[in-house]
Scaffold this active site. Structure first.
Site, PDB file in Angstrom:
ATOM      1  N   SER A 137      -0.105   3.316   5.930  1.00 55.29           N
ATOM      2  CA  SER A 137       0.884   4.417   5.448  1.00 55.29           C
ATOM      3  C   SER A 137       1.585   4.911   6.857  1.00 55.29           C
ATOM      4  CB  SER A 137       0.293   5.617   4.848  1.00 55.29           C
ATOM      5  OG  SER A 137       0.089   4.844   3.481  1.00 55.29           O
TER       6      SER A 137
ATOM      7  N   TYR B 234       4.869   3.635   8.113  1.00 58.65           N
ATOM      8  CA  TYR B 234       6.082   4.011   7.681  1.00 58.65           C
ATOM      9  C   TYR B 234       6.402   5.307   8.078  1.00 58.65           C
ATOM     10  CZ  TYR B 234       6.244   0.181   4.565  1.00 58.65           C
ATOM     11  OH  TYR B 234       6.331  -0.947   3.950  1.00 58.65           O
TER      12      TYR B 234
ATOM     13  N   GLU C 288      -3.070  -1.498  -2.042  1.00 59.41           N
ATOM     14  CA  GLU C 288      -1.813  -0.547  -2.265  1.00 59.41           C
ATOM     15  C   GLU C 288      -2.056   0.075  -3.683  1.00 59.41           C
ATOM     16  OE1 GLU C 288       1.932  -2.223  -1.852  1.00 59.41           O
ATOM     17  OE2 GLU C 288       1.692  -2.978   0.183  1.00 59.41           O
TER      18      GLU C 288
END
Length: 1011
Positions: free
Chosen positions: A901, A904, A985
């Site tokens: 994560s 991002y 995910e």
């Protein structure tokens, strides 16, 4: 062959005697042959011809092939032959008296090529981009720069070896020799001999097969059959040209322009503007037959040098791209009333195909071809070479010599440079960095990252991502983020998912180098800002009537022509007196090309009328029309302006923090979330044009319309849609969201990866729009600090978590343990932990509180997105967005590995602080998948999707925090090898299944050294 509009030259017979020669300044006589260099106009978004006398032209240009000349086939045969001969020999001159003479090739110097000793070490070779040292021989190719024609012929310098390797490309024909270079006679004897060997004059037809001139293969002797075929073609072309000109000459004698128009109308042909164009159309119809309409759009075909091009429009946004050398025809009709004319009475039309010369492969002539490349050459998506569009500088002693390094760099798509502020990357050694030479100081000042030589080896063969390799091999503590056109792919090569889908596993790289933001001081008065180019920003304001502000920004994009134009229109009223002006400006988006005009009007009524007329002329619509209709070749209004609330935003941020009642860490967080400069920087990275699309007017409706277009174009590309359809959608998208491509042609949206990159761009723009709307919204409170005002707008309770508390220890352990092994470009340090509670979110989450399988999971995003996330929650992509832009469909994505994560957050060495969320996610029964699946509806009994990864946190180490599972174990193998994903995910499709719990401020410690 380039489309005619992209050709660097034009030839025609002068329509009048008004034009002056750009070389000698004298007028060009009517009907005489004239030649033009096509150059970018500095005044508008388009090319203009710089006309020359025939004889003057050859002193300014060197043409390699007649196929580079627009209008060449429409000349008389003898003039075609004259130009061909001049191109072949480069030796045709015309004396003042009008007589012509041939000059021996050895005697005649080539005016656009020169040789000399470098006067300083400031010049750079245009071939290898290395410096040319003082006293070295250098060779120049003189060119008229297409964007700066006013400078005339400019020297483009090359090292002799670099010039030789580009001989054909630069138009130095085999027939030319070193002795013809300007300045050759004053070189040293030994240098003359060297140049003669490097640049010999050679006949184009040698006795030996495969004869070469310094690596450039000279044309082999043609066979008898080839010669006979060429001779036959030449004869046919000559007869055809003489037929057409015979018709034209006769029509000029017996028909008026109105007669010719009547003939076109009688044969259902469009009537063009201009006497010569009308005559050409009639002659073509009489010689070959009347043209039938285009089958695709019912438009009119028009002859242009190499084919018949449709002049119609597919839609109001896009010109038809149909072209053919064999259009459908019918017999040419001579109406009864014209049979009184003897020539027309006896003329018999024979329906036949027009003959075209065989296509010749052209090389770049001088001046260089226009910046807008032909459609077939348009770069539609990122290249597959990792160093594409990058310039590499080397410093110090490397294990490989400069030539070897140059070859590797070029093989990887890059180019070499010797200038620090032009470089993207510097390759050097740790010793050189520590020594800090003057050159290395220049590299540091330019913020160019320095990497070790091993970087080149790894970027060529390693499976690691580009940014990862940069960080791994970086040897300088400085360096801005390097943007690359190369898209990362899954390490094992098996995943069909593009790297830029919404899977948190890979860092998506933006296209091309970032452009520096363009700044313009704006004076806001009342409803809008007065354009500062008007010169009236201090004394006038934008006129307003009936609540409508008389200011418009219009856009027009045509990818085929390379057009990316804007047109701004304002009605200005004096602040004190009853005076009115209409101001307009126009040009190419993202460049200095353009101009403006300020007109003072006699009265308010005249000003309003003039404004309304101009608006209707440019758009085809009435200013007062409620429903706008787009018309072909007309501008489209953009739902933007200069940002009426810029001043209010400035006031909110200028004194922030002076009297805040919030804890210092929360103050810093709010400043970070509402940082306007970060928002602008993000937009510039997306190639958004900040002048036409300022932060203040990123309307949600406009972004949603852009999503719809991307949805359509994605469908068209997937279904193998027509080029016309994709062109149309691309034109609409770039008009709606103005992009700054400089002089480059806007790229076609013809590649799924590129479309998905634009989807992500819109995702981010939506959050920026929310953040800016919050910033400028609401009432000012003189007693409250701007930070406290902005905090309240988030409608989120934020508390600082004590770093020694039990929950903080668990969260820090979660960060430490779940940093993935492949994400080793950086380490993560927890700077602050905030406990967050969004207004109304726990109530919304209540129905899912009892659902089994609730986990605390990671979600990373750009800092600029957090105002939107905290004020509105994590959202699912709008219905307008293409579903294929997301690996498992439109949902909210989470990870159990922190670094997945964290990628991002889009941090960099220059900007290493990022924000990441921990959310309680009600997963329930998970639909487990190993490959991409565009989920629109979950199977019955399933509450979420789990994308299965090869590595996951050790399940035996899972703990709980407030009754929620925290998978904080170290990463171990899952035993699943046939999956597309490296890491898990988790996706939910209902926003109510998410309850945000924590926000972490992280510092990304990028690994800048191998030692």
């Amino acid at each position: 062959m380039a489309e005619t509009g992209d050709k660097p030259y034009r030839a025609e017979y002068a329509k009048s005697g008004r034009a002056s020669c750009k070389k000698c300044g004298e007028s060009i006589a009517k009907d005489s042959l004239r030649l033009a260099l096509m150059v970018q106009s500095p005044m508008f978004d388009g090319k203009v011809p710089h006309w020359h006398h025939y004889s003057c032209f050859w002193k300014r240009a060197r043409i390699v092939s007649h196929t580079d000349i627009d209008g060449f086939p429409e000349l008389r045969w003898e003039d075609q032959e004259k130009i061909k001969k001049a191109i072949e020999t480069g030796a045709l001159q015309e004396e003042k008296g009008g007589t012509r003479k041939e000059v021996g090739k050895a005697e005649k110097s080539l005016t656009d090529f020169a040789a000399e000793y470098a006067k300083s070490n400031r010049s750079t070779c245009k071939g290898c981009e290395q410096k040319i040292e003082k006293g070295q021989i250098r060779i120049s190719k003189k060119m008229v720069h297409p964007e700066k024609p006013q400078l005339g012929m400019i020297d483009n310098w090359y090292h002799p070896d670099c010039f030789v390797s580009r001989r054909a490309e630069l138009g130095f024909l085999p027939a030319y020799g070193a002795t013809q270079l300007l300045g050759f006679s004053i070189l040293k004897a030994e240098d003359k001999e060297t140049l003669k060997k490097q640049l010999p004059a050679t006949k184009t037809e040698g006795k030996r097969k495969g004869e070469e001139v310094d690596g450039n293969v000279v044309a082999k002797k043609k066979s008898r059959k080839e010669k006979e075929k060429e001779s036959k073609q030449e004869k046919q072309l000559k007869e055809q040209t003489e037929l057409i000109w015979g018709i034209k000459d006769e029509l000029r004698k017996v028909c008026s322009t109105n007669d010719l128009k009547e003939l076109l109308i009688a044969n259902k042909q469009e009537v063009p503007s201009g006497e010569n164009a009308i005559l050409d159309r009639v002659a073509d119809g009489m010689a070959f037959g009347a043209l039938l309409p285009c089958e695709e759009c019912k438009g009119q075909f028009v002859f242009k040098s190499d084919a018949y091009y449709c002049s119609g429009d597919i839609t109001a946004w896009t010109k038809c791209v149909a072209k053919t050398q064999t259009p459908n025809r019918k017999d040419w009709v001579i109406p009864k009333e014209f049979r009184e004319i003897p020539y027309l009475k006896k003329f018999k039309c024979k329906k036949q195909d027009r003959i075209f010369p065989p296509e010749a492969a052209t090389v770049n002539s001088a001046p260089p071809p226009p910046a807008s490349a032909p459609l077939t050459e348009t770069v539609t998506a990122p290249q597959d070479k990792p160093l594409t569009n990058m310039k590499i500088l080397t410093l110090g002693k490397l294990s490989k010599n400069k030539e070897e390094v140059k070859n590797i760099v070029e093989e990887l798509g890059g180019k070499m440079t010797t200038t620090a502020n032009k470089a993207t990357l510097c390759i050097s050694t740790q010793k050189e960095v520590e020594k800090m030479s003057k050159k290395m100081e220049e590299v540091k000042d330019a913020k160019v990252r320095v990497v070790s030589e091993e970087f080149l080896k790894d970027v060529k063969s390693s499976n690691k991502g580009f940014q990862e390799l940069l960080s791994l091999h970086a040897i300088s503590p400085w360096g801005a983020e390097v943007k690359t056109e190369h898209q990362e792919v899954a390490v094992d090569g098996k995943c069909s998912k593009p790297a830029n889908m919404k899977s948190a596993g890979k860092v998506k790289e933006e296209q091309g180098p970032s452009k520096s933001e363009k700044k313009m001081k704006l004076t806001v008065k009342g409803g809008a800002a007065v354009d500062p180019d008007s010169g009236l920003e201090d004394s006038a304001h934008v006129f307003e009537k009936g609540g409508k502000i008389f200011s418009a920004t219009l856009g027009l994009v045509d990818i085929v022509k390379g057009t990316n134009s804007y047109y701004k229109l304002q009605l200005l009223e004096d602040d004190r007196e009853s005076r009115y002006w209409v101001f307009r400006s126009w040009g190419r988006v993202g460049t200095v090309i353009g101009s403006n005009k300020l007109e003072q009007m006699p009265s308010k009524e005249d000003a309003v009328e003039h404004f309304l007329n101009l608006y209707e002329e440019k758009t085809g619509n009435s200013w007062h029309s409620k429903n706008f209709t787009k018309y072909p070749k007309k501008f489209y209004p953009l739902e933007i302006d200069y940002g009426q609330d810029e001043e209010a935003v400035r006031k909110l941020t200028v004194s922030a923090g002076t009297k805040s009642k919030l804890a210092k860490p929360i103050q810093d967080l709010i400043k970070m979330i509402f940082d306007v400069e970060s928002m602008k920087k993000a937009m510039v990275e997306f190639e958004i044009d900040l002048q036409k699309m300022p932060l203040g007017k990123l309307s949600k409706r406009q972004i949603q319309s852009a999503y719809s277009i991307l949805n359509e174009v994605q469908q068209a590309v997937s279904d193998g849609g027509s080029e016309s359809q994709i062109l149309d959608l691309s034109n609409r998208f770039y008009t709606l969201i103005p992009h700054d491509f400089g002089m480059k042609k806007p790229p076609l949206l013809s590649n799924l990866e590129y479309i998905q990159a634009k989807v992500q761009m819109l995702d981010n723009l939506l959050d920026i729009e929310v953040a800016y709307s919050l910033l400028r919204g609401g009432n000012e409170d003189g007693d409250k600090d701007p930070i406290d005002i902005n905090y309240e707008k988030l409608r989120t309770d934020i508390k600082v978590v004590d770093k020694d508390s039990e929950e903080a220890k668990i969260i820090k352990q979660y960060v430490k343990n779940t940093h993935a092994a492949t994400h080793n470009a950086y380490d993560l340090k927890v700077v602050e932990i905030f406990r967050i509670e969004r207004e109304g979110e726990s109530q919304r989450y209540k129905p899912f509180k009892q659902l089994h399988n609730r986990q605390l999971l990671w979600h990373g995003s750009r800092t600029t997105n957090f105002a939107g996330i905290l004020s509105q929650g994590l959202r699912i992509a709008p219905p307008e967005a293409p579903v294929t832009g997301y690996m498992f469909g439109k949902g909210i994505y989470f990870a159990d590995m922190v670094s997945k994560s964290a990628n991002y957050c889009h941090t960099s060495q220059a900007d290493p602080i990022g924000l990441i969320l921990l959310g309680e996610v009600a997963l329930g029964n998970m639909y487990e998948l190993k490959n991409a699946s565009h989920i629109t509806k979950l199977p019955k009994g399933k509450h979420s999707v789990k994308g299965l990864g090869k590595t996951a946190p050790d399940p035996t180490a899972t703990t709980t925090l407030d009754g929620v599972e925290v998978p904080l174990g170290n990463g171990i193998s899952t035993g699943i090898n046939d999956t597309c994903l490296l890491y898990n995910e988790y996706i939910v499709y209902d926003v109510a299944q998410v309850n945000l719990k924590y926000l972490l401020k992280l510092k990304f410690n990028y690994k800048t050294s191998l030692w």
